[in-house]
Write a protein that holds these residues in place. Structure first.
Motif, PDB file in Angstrom:
ATOM      1  N   GLN A   1      43.310  14.762  42.642  1.00 21.13           N
ATOM      2  CA  GLN A   1      42.492  14.319  41.541  1.00 21.13           C
ATOM      3  C   GLN A   1      42.718  12.851  40.906  1.00 21.13           C
ATOM      4  OE1 GLN A   1      43.513  17.403  38.776  1.00 21.13           O
ATOM      5  NE2 GLN A   1      42.528  19.138  40.040  1.00 21.13           N
ATOM      6  N   GLU A   2      43.812  12.498  40.901  1.00 19.05           N
ATOM      7  CA  GLU A   2      43.979  11.046  40.519  1.00 19.05           C
ATOM      8  C   GLU A   2      43.378   9.966  41.500  1.00 19.05           C
ATOM      9  OE1 GLU A   2      47.916   9.360  38.749  1.00 19.05           O
ATOM     10  OE2 GLU A   2      47.986   9.147  40.954  1.00 19.05           O
ATOM     11  N   VAL A   3      43.430  10.144  42.523  1.00 17.88           N
ATOM     12  CA  VAL A   3      42.734   9.296  43.446  1.00 17.88           C
ATOM     13  C   VAL A   3      41.024   9.416  43.273  1.00 17.88           C
ATOM     14  CG1 VAL A   3      42.273   8.631  45.974  1.00 17.88           C
ATOM     15  CG2 VAL A   3      44.423   9.315  45.410  1.00 17.88           C
ATOM     16  N   GLN A   4      40.514  10.735  43.421  1.00 24.73           N
ATOM     17  CA  GLN A   4      39.216  11.047  42.986  1.00 24.73           C
ATOM     18  C   GLN A   4      38.563  10.365  41.729  1.00 24.73           C
ATOM     19  OE1 GLN A   4      39.084  15.244  43.162  1.00 24.73           O
ATOM     20  NE2 GLN A   4      38.779  15.294  45.495  1.00 24.73           N
ATOM     21  N   GLU A   5      39.419  10.415  40.692  1.00 24.95           N
ATOM     22  CA  GLU A   5      38.920   9.860  39.548  1.00 24.95           C
ATOM     23  C   GLU A   5      38.789   8.330  39.682  1.00 24.95           C
ATOM     24  OE1 GLU A   5      38.043   9.385  35.428  1.00 24.95           O
ATOM     25  OE2 GLU A   5      37.900  11.370  36.933  1.00 24.95           O
ATOM     26  N   LEU A   6      39.778   7.903  40.001  1.00 24.91           N
ATOM     27  CA  LEU A   6      39.793   6.483  40.603  1.00 24.91           C
ATOM     28  C   LEU A   6      38.550   5.841  41.184  1.00 24.91           C
ATOM     29  CD1 LEU A   6      41.470   3.604  40.089  1.00 24.91           C
ATOM     30  CD2 LEU A   6      42.491   4.037  42.433  1.00 24.91           C
ATOM     31  N   LEU A   7      38.361   6.505  42.319  1.00 25.84           N
ATOM     32  CA  LEU A   7      37.127   6.038  43.146  1.00 25.84           C
ATOM     33  C   LEU A   7      35.986   6.876  43.108  1.00 25.84           C
ATOM     34  CD1 LEU A   7      39.227   5.937  46.544  1.00 25.84           C
ATOM     35  CD2 LEU A   7      38.895   4.238  44.838  1.00 25.84           C
ATOM     36  N   LYS A   8      35.817   7.375  41.757  1.00 23.84           N
ATOM     37  CA  LYS A   8      34.542   8.361  41.967  1.00 23.84           C
ATOM     38  C   LYS A   8      33.238   7.412  41.668  1.00 23.84           C
ATOM     39  CE  LYS A   8      34.906   8.465  36.700  1.00 23.84           C
ATOM     40  NZ  LYS A   8      34.957   9.416  35.384  1.00 23.84           N
ATOM     41  N   ASP A   9      33.161   6.492  41.310  1.00 22.83           N
ATOM     42  CA  ASP A   9      32.063   5.570  41.122  1.00 22.83           C
ATOM     43  C   ASP A   9      31.803   4.431  42.218  1.00 22.83           C
ATOM     44  OD1 ASP A   9      31.223   6.893  38.991  1.00 22.83           O
ATOM     45  OD2 ASP A   9      32.407   5.712  37.728  1.00 22.83           O
ATOM     46  N   ARG A  10      32.684   4.768  43.303  1.00 25.69           N
ATOM     47  CA  ARG A  10      32.864   3.542  44.244  1.00 25.69           C
ATOM     48  C   ARG A  10      32.538   3.909  45.556  1.00 25.69           C
ATOM     49  NH1 ARG A  10      38.323   0.852  44.487  1.00 25.69           N
ATOM     50  NH2 ARG A  10      38.030   0.637  42.333  1.00 25.69           N
ATOM     51  N   ASP A  11      31.654   3.214  46.229  1.00 26.45           N
ATOM     52  CA  ASP A  11      30.962   3.522  47.802  1.00 26.45           C
ATOM     53  C   ASP A  11      30.994   2.274  48.461  1.00 26.45           C
ATOM     54  OD1 ASP A  11      30.248   5.254  49.730  1.00 26.45           O
ATOM     55  OD2 ASP A  11      28.109   5.352  48.968  1.00 26.45           O
ATOM     56  N   PRO A  12      31.703   2.139  49.487  1.00 24.32           N
ATOM     57  CA  PRO A  12      32.629   3.114  50.352  1.00 24.32           C
ATOM     58  C   PRO A  12      33.880   3.506  49.527  1.00 24.32           C
ATOM     59  CG  PRO A  12      32.695   1.321  51.300  1.00 24.32           C
ATOM     60  CD  PRO A  12      31.545   1.081  50.441  1.00 24.32           C
ATOM     61  N   LYS A  13      34.611   4.575  49.658  1.00 19.66           N
ATOM     62  CA  LYS A  13      35.821   4.901  48.881  1.00 19.66           C
ATOM     63  C   LYS A  13      36.878   4.183  49.568  1.00 19.66           C
ATOM     64  CE  LYS A  13      33.671   8.042  46.718  1.00 19.66           C
ATOM     65  NZ  LYS A  13      33.208   7.851  45.336  1.00 19.66           N
ATOM     66  N   GLU A  14      37.188   3.059  48.895  1.00 17.58           N
ATOM     67  CA  GLU A  14      38.398   1.824  49.365  1.00 17.58           C
ATOM     68  C   GLU A  14      39.083   1.615  48.332  1.00 17.58           C
ATOM     69  OE1 GLU A  14      36.243  -1.496  50.925  1.00 17.58           O
ATOM     70  OE2 GLU A  14      35.506  -0.600  52.727  1.00 17.58           O
ATOM     71  N   ILE A  15      40.471   1.598  48.580  1.00 12.80           N
ATOM     72  CA  ILE A  15      41.644   1.183  47.873  1.00 12.80           C
ATOM     73  C   ILE A  15      41.778  -0.164  47.816  1.00 12.80           C
ATOM     74  CG2 ILE A  15      44.023   1.399  47.084  1.00 12.80           C
ATOM     75  CD1 ILE A  15      42.509   4.148  46.928  1.00 12.80           C
ATOM     76  N   GLU A  16      41.649  -0.848  46.740  1.00 13.01           N
ATOM     77  CA  GLU A  16      42.017  -2.354  46.456  1.00 13.01           C
ATOM     78  C   GLU A  16      43.533  -2.661  45.770  1.00 13.01           C
ATOM     79  OE1 GLU A  16      38.793  -3.950  44.133  1.00 13.01           O
ATOM     80  OE2 GLU A  16      37.295  -3.687  45.569  1.00 13.01           O
ATOM     81  N   TRP A  17      43.796  -3.655  46.101  1.00 14.72           N
ATOM     82  CA  TRP A  17      45.416  -3.808  45.662  1.00 14.72           C
ATOM     83  C   TRP A  17      45.418  -3.625  44.321  1.00 14.72           C
ATOM     84  CZ3 TRP A  17      49.668  -5.225  48.378  1.00 14.72           C
ATOM     85  CH2 TRP A  17      50.570  -5.635  47.687  1.00 14.72           C
ATOM     86  N   ASP A  18      44.651  -4.242  43.433  1.00 14.09           N
ATOM     87  CA  ASP A  18      44.781  -3.757  42.047  1.00 14.09           C
ATOM     88  C   ASP A  18      44.629  -2.358  41.555  1.00 14.09           C
ATOM     89  OD1 ASP A  18      45.126  -6.468  41.599  1.00 14.09           O
ATOM     90  OD2 ASP A  18      42.864  -6.796  41.105  1.00 14.09           O
ATOM     91  N   ASN A  19      44.251  -1.508  42.633  1.00  9.59           N
ATOM     92  CA  ASN A  19      44.141  -0.035  42.126  1.00  9.59           C
ATOM     93  C   ASN A  19      45.551   0.439  42.351  1.00  9.59           C
ATOM     94  OD1 ASN A  19      41.042   0.072  44.178  1.00  9.59           O
ATOM     95  ND2 ASN A  19      41.357  -0.282  41.882  1.00  9.59           N
ATOM     96  N   LEU A  20      46.404   0.163  43.101  1.00 10.39           N
ATOM     97  CA  LEU A  20      47.761   0.648  43.393  1.00 10.39           C
ATOM     98  C   LEU A  20      48.399   0.988  41.964  1.00 10.39           C
ATOM     99  CD1 LEU A  20      48.706  -1.353  46.498  1.00 10.39           C
ATOM    100  CD2 LEU A  20      47.584   1.089  46.447  1.00 10.39           C
ATOM    101  N   ALA A  21      48.522   0.025  41.087  1.00  6.38           N
ATOM    102  CA  ALA A  21      49.181   0.371  39.757  1.00  6.38           C
ATOM    103  C   ALA A  21      48.483   1.526  39.144  1.00  6.38           C
ATOM    104  CB  ALA A  21      49.243  -0.862  38.990  1.00  6.38           C
ATOM    105  N   GLN A  22      47.384   2.024  39.469  1.00  2.66           N
ATOM    106  CA  GLN A  22      46.584   3.021  38.763  1.00  2.66           C
ATOM    107  C   GLN A  22      46.777   4.487  39.308  1.00  2.66           C
ATOM    108  OE1 GLN A  22      42.362   1.646  38.357  1.00  2.66           O
ATOM    109  NE2 GLN A  22      43.307  -0.587  38.070  1.00  2.66           N
ATOM    110  N   LEU A  23      47.710   4.571  40.144  1.00  2.00           N
ATOM    111  CA  LEU A  23      48.140   5.990  40.946  1.00  2.00           C
ATOM    112  C   LEU A  23      49.513   5.991  40.506  1.00  2.00           C
ATOM    113  CD1 LEU A  23      46.465   5.087  43.961  1.00  2.00           C
ATOM    114  CD2 LEU A  23      45.724   6.582  42.671  1.00  2.00           C
TER     115      LEU A  23
END
Length: 215
Positions: free
Chosen positions: A47-69
């Protein structure tokens, strides 16, 4: 994660690649195993990952996202505590070391440090065999010695790639949880501590693809 300083040149590149892929593969295998056995934590990570990437397509993790998990990171650290990919390291004493009982380890002696033992010390980790990610909640860990948790070794000879390894494992784990559900196969693995911590016969899990609405 062994804490060894790699040599220079081509040997350094080989050490970086061989050490990095084997240890991170072990770390990822064990965290998937632990999350399969604790579906409530697995779902919270998802759910944490889904919330982070919910408005993003394609679903990719960026470096700045790692602190948001933060919760996923707590789950990963607790797995590294229970199942450190490098279970043992060695160090040569640069001076005499006096132990609490008065015995002395002489300068020049090579000591084997049992990271599994450090991570299962009940005086530091209550119920050490229990998988509890909340041990790594900032409020619960602020008084803990940094030397109580050493999956990447510690000091001047710690793992040169630890930041990269954590980023790699968080990224891969987040994307795998986004697309798959991991279930235990009810076979308890027997630990096989070698240079890298493995399980005899491998770690076996059941994997279910999530439906399109969750991907």
């Amino acid at each position: 994660m062994s804490g060894r300083c790699p040599p220079s040149g081509a040997e350094a590149k080989l050490t970086w690649l061989s050490s990095g892929h084997d240890t991170t593969a072990s770390g990822l295998s064990w965290v998937l195993y632990n999350l399969a056995r604790h579906p409530e934590y697995q779902e919270r990570c998802r759910q944490e990952v889904q919330e982070l990437l919910k408005d993003r397509d394609p679903k990719e993790i960026e470096w700045d996202n790692l602190a948001q998990l933060p919760f996923l990171t707590m789950c990963l650290k607790e797995s590294l505590r229970l199942h450190p990919p490098a279970p043992f390291i060695s160090r040569r004493c640069t001076q005499d070391i006096v132990l609490p009982d008065g015995r002395v380890i002489p300068k020049g002696i090579i000591c084997m440090i049992n990271i599994i033992g450090v991570h299962h010390n009940p005086t530091v980790w209550p119920d050490p065999e229990v998988y509890d990610p909340f041990r790594f909640d900032p409020e619960n860990s602020k008084e803990r010695s940094p030397l109580a948790f050493i999956p990447f070794s510690a000091g001047p000879r710690n793992c040169i790639g630890q930041a990269f390894a954590m980023a790699e494992m968080k990224t891969v784990l987040a994307l795998m949880l986004l697309h798959f559900r991991f279930l235990p196969d009810h076979t308890e693995p027997r630990l096989k501590p070698q240079v890298i911590l493995r399980a005899e016969g491998g770690l076996w899990l059941r994997v279910e693809p999530l439906n399109a609405g969750l991907q």
